[in-house]
Design an enzyme around this catalytic site. Structure first.
Site, PDB file in Angstrom:
ATOM      1  NE  ARG A 125      -4.015  -2.137   1.928  1.00 29.76           N
ATOM      2  CZ  ARG A 125      -5.201  -2.024   1.352  1.00 29.76           C
ATOM      3  NH1 ARG A 125      -5.620  -0.863   0.895  1.00 29.76           N
ATOM      4  NH2 ARG A 125      -5.990  -3.056   1.227  1.00 29.76           N
ATOM      5  CG  ASP A 188     -11.405  -3.268   6.193  1.00 30.04           C
ATOM      6  OD1 ASP A 188     -10.878  -3.930   5.280  1.00 30.04           O
ATOM      7  OD2 ASP A 188     -11.034  -2.122   6.504  1.00 30.04           O
ATOM      8  CG  HIS A 215      -9.202   0.395   4.423  1.00 28.94           C
ATOM      9  ND1 HIS A 215     -10.100  -0.641   4.473  1.00 28.94           N
ATOM     10  CD2 HIS A 215      -9.054   0.696   3.104  1.00 28.94           C
ATOM     11  CE1 HIS A 215     -10.490  -0.949   3.236  1.00 28.94           C
ATOM     12  NE2 HIS A 215      -9.859  -0.155   2.398  1.00 28.94           N
TER      13      HIS A 215
END
Length: 351
Positions: A125, A188, A215
């Protein structure tokens, strides 16, 4: 008269190309489908992307939406033409490229931002960070200028860092309202509901799993001790479920084998959350969902917990509630990683 009707129809598809006489009362602002329901004006920024397209389609189906603005730097006219043929109430208009961003945002009630590049196999990420951080900054500068009071639903990854980036842009401009900036962690929750329902042998629609923290990876903390309906899990089930919920994104990236990341389930989750925001704006009572927000629940400036959504966005932020030992250990891990991601976002704007 016929020409006026035709002009009216094409005005929302090609707002920049169709010149309509001002005296006809058919200016862009007046272009409304007959019987257009009273509802909210929603803009999707990044509407032609992998998440943006199914998200736009699902928002066009939402009866609370009266106007749907689709913005992207590529392919927005095609997606707009396609979606505009759906026989639902929302009037759809497309906006292409930076010069049309202001028009896309003017007068909007809710802004949903899936813009950015998706994760590819082997990408962390953080690899996404520099590209998406710049995109989010630009779009938020547009919001400051054109609709500073809109509710913002931020999906662009890494959410742990992009929400702090958006907050810094809004603070710099003096328009920051922490209640109106919401990082979307609903995927999620959707995954947690699905995976827990599988283990329990229940319908996922009957299951509610609070997911807190952030997240990505270990920052995603499902509170399995607080599942509704009340349920008990073996230690093995807890570890399996926690791990699968935390790595749900990777599961999809690997299954798609280089062709993309979670787009369809993300669009579904985004719409589920956007619908909750719209019901809050309408004044419905008791609308509670998890979101990543400016928060005092922990010592960190941003954290995802349950929030009550209302006319001003996140009107109440709920505490974590009782945690078991496994969750307390998970919380410390989550906070450690989250702190770095938040700082990274803040530094990107302050540098």
């Amino acid at each position: 008269m016929e020409n006026q009707r035709i002009a009216k129809i094409s005005a929302h598809l090609y707002p920049s190309n169709v010149q309509v006489e001002d005296n006809s009362g058919l200016g862009r602002a007046n272009c409304r489908a007959k019987g257009g329901a009273p509802g909210f004006k929603v803009a999707i920024l990044g509407a032609a992307g992998g998440i943006g397209q199914p998200l736009a389609m699902l928002m066009k189906m939402n009866p609370l939406v009266s106007a749907l603005h689709l913005y992207d730097v590529v392919n927005a006219p095609g997606v707009t033409a396609d979606i505009s043929h759906m026989d639902t109430g929302a009037v759809v208009r497309g906006f292409l490229g930076q010069p049309q961003l202001d028009s896309a945002l003017t007068g909007m009630d809710l802004i949903i931002i899936p813009a950015g590049v998706p994760r590819k196999p082997g990408m962390t990420r953080d690899d996404l960070f520099n590209i998406n951080a710049g995109i989010v900054r630009t779009l938020c500068e547009g919001i400051v200028k054109n609709c500073p009071r809109a509710i913002v639903n931020l999906i662009s990854n890494p959410v742990n860092s992009t929400v702090p980036i958006a907050a810094e842009v809004f603070k710099k401009a003096g328009t920051y309202d922490p209640k109106r900036l919401l990082g979307v962690t609903m995927l999620d929750v959707v995954r947690a509901n699905t995976f827990v329902a599988e283990v329990l042998g229940l319908d996922p629609r009957e299951v509610d799993v609070p997911v807190v923290g952030g997240h990505s990876g270990v920052t995603i903390l499902p509170l399995l001790s607080q599942v509704k309906p009340p349920s008990s899990f073996t230690q093995q089930e807890i570890e399996y479920l926690t791990n699968r919920i935390q790595n749900g994104g990777t599961e999809v990236v690997e299954a798609k084998a280089g062709t993309g990341s979670a787009t369809l389930s993300m669009a579904y989750a985004a719409v589920k959350f956007a619908d909750a925001c719209l019901r809050g704006l309408r004044g419905d009572a008791g609308v509670v969902e998890c979101a990543y927000v400016d928060s005092e629940v922990t010592e960190l400036p941003f954290f995802a917990t349950k929030v009550r959504l209302g006319r001003n966005g996140a009107e109440e932020i709920y505490q974590l509630g009782p945690l078991n030992e496994y969750e307390r250990v998970g919380l410390e891990k989550a906070k450690k990683e989250l702190a770095g991601s938040i700082q990274k976002g803040i530094s990107f704007i302050r540098k």
